[in-house]
Scaffold this motif. Structure first.
Motif, PDB file in Angstrom:
ATOM      1  N   ASP A  52      10.864 -10.100  -4.320  1.00 39.57           N
ATOM      2  CA  ASP A  52      10.080  -9.893  -3.101  1.00 39.57           C
ATOM      3  C   ASP A  52       8.958  -8.877  -3.269  1.00 39.57           C
ATOM      4  O   ASP A  52       8.094  -8.766  -2.409  1.00 39.57           O
ATOM      5  N   ALA A  78      10.157   1.205  -4.306  1.00 43.83           N
ATOM      6  CA  ALA A  78      10.107   1.816  -2.978  1.00 43.83           C
ATOM      7  C   ALA A  78       9.223   3.061  -2.953  1.00 43.83           C
ATOM      8  O   ALA A  78       8.912   3.575  -1.893  1.00 43.83           O
ATOM      9  N   GLN A 130      11.397   1.671   2.513  1.00 43.75           N
ATOM     10  CA  GLN A 130      12.797   1.258   2.481  1.00 43.75           C
ATOM     11  C   GLN A 130      12.957   0.005   3.326  1.00 43.75           C
ATOM     12  O   GLN A 130      12.532  -0.013   4.485  1.00 43.75           O
ATOM     13  N   ASP A 131      13.538  -1.031   2.743  1.00 51.83           N
ATOM     14  CA  ASP A 131      13.719  -2.313   3.429  1.00 51.83           C
ATOM     15  C   ASP A 131      12.415  -2.816   4.036  1.00 51.83           C
ATOM     16  O   ASP A 131      12.355  -3.208   5.201  1.00 51.83           O
ATOM     17  N   LYS A 132      11.351  -2.747   3.247  1.00 47.13           N
ATOM     18  CA  LYS A 132      10.006  -3.206   3.626  1.00 47.13           C
ATOM     19  C   LYS A 132       9.399  -2.414   4.781  1.00 47.13           C
ATOM     20  O   LYS A 132       8.390  -2.804   5.352  1.00 47.13           O
ATOM     21  N   GLN A 133      10.007  -1.313   5.154  1.00 49.96           N
ATOM     22  CA  GLN A 133       9.520  -0.447   6.226  1.00 49.96           C
ATOM     23  C   GLN A 133       8.983   0.843   5.610  1.00 49.96           C
ATOM     24  O   GLN A 133       9.692   1.497   4.845  1.00 49.96           O
ATOM     25  N   LYS A 177      14.586  -2.370  -6.645  1.00 45.46           N
ATOM     26  CA  LYS A 177      14.262  -2.048  -5.253  1.00 45.46           C
ATOM     27  C   LYS A 177      13.894  -0.570  -5.116  1.00 45.46           C
ATOM     28  O   LYS A 177      12.887  -0.222  -4.493  1.00 45.46           O
ATOM     29  N   ASN A 178      14.706   0.307  -5.708  1.00 44.98           N
ATOM     30  CA  ASN A 178      14.441   1.744  -5.620  1.00 44.98           C
ATOM     31  C   ASN A 178      13.163   2.130  -6.342  1.00 44.98           C
ATOM     32  O   ASN A 178      12.393   2.961  -5.860  1.00 44.98           O
TER      33      ASN A 178
END
Length: 171
Positions: free
Chosen positions: A20, A108, A129-132, A104-105
């Motif tokens: 993603d 980020a 974090q989580d696309k936010q 992911k980390n």
């Protein structure tokens, strides 16, 4: 059977299509070295060829190069996907699954700096974090050494900075 470099190119496109967010150069290279598919220099040439052909885009962050699939890269993958063996696709899926949290980390956090108008440098730090976007911070420094230090420390200390700002601004 397709030539090895063609397989490497298609497999890089497949690797990028399965995530993603962009992958770093190190994350892409690590897959090929872990699986012993090829050597460091060959995969660097493959990535460079994909960039030259505009099948991947590159973005720079401090000491980090990130790659994403372009629409042309996606189209090329659709046309050439059958050149990848199921075993290679399984290796890609396994690698991404095993390294999902690390990827992911790693993605980020963003830290980079630019020369500021009127002197000094502007350091841009981002924590997602989580696309936010949790924190998007720009700081003026007077020297390139300060800018480098902030960028280098951002990965290790981003949560402390975030919590300190929250505590200061909420209390």
């Amino acid at each position: 059977m397709a030539e090895p470099n063609m397989i490497y190119k298609i497999s890089v496109l497949l690797l990028l299509s399965k995530v993603d967010s962009p992958l770093s150069n190190a994350q892409i290279v690590q897959f090929y070295l872990d699986k012993e598919y090829t050597d460091y220099f060959t995969i660097q040439q493959v990535i460079s060829d994909l960039e030259d052909a505009e099948l991947v885009t590159v973005s720079q962050s401090h000491n980090n190069t990130l790659y994403s699939l372009t629409p042309d890269g996606k189209h090329t993958l659709e046309l050439m996907h059958d050149k990848i063996t199921p075993a290679i696709e399984e290796d890609i899926i396994s690698y991404l699954g095993d390294n999902k949290l690390e990827i992911k980390n790693h993605n980020a956090l963003f830290a980079n700096y630019d020369k500021a108008t009127g002197g000094g440098y502007i350091v841009h730090c981002k924590y997602i974090q989580d696309k936010q976007v949790l924190l998007d911070l720009s700081i003026h420094t007077s020297s390139v050494q300060q800018a480098e230090t902030i960028c280098n420390n951002w990965r290790a200390r981003h949560e402390d900075v975030y919590m300190s700002l929250m505590d200061t601004l909420i209390s």
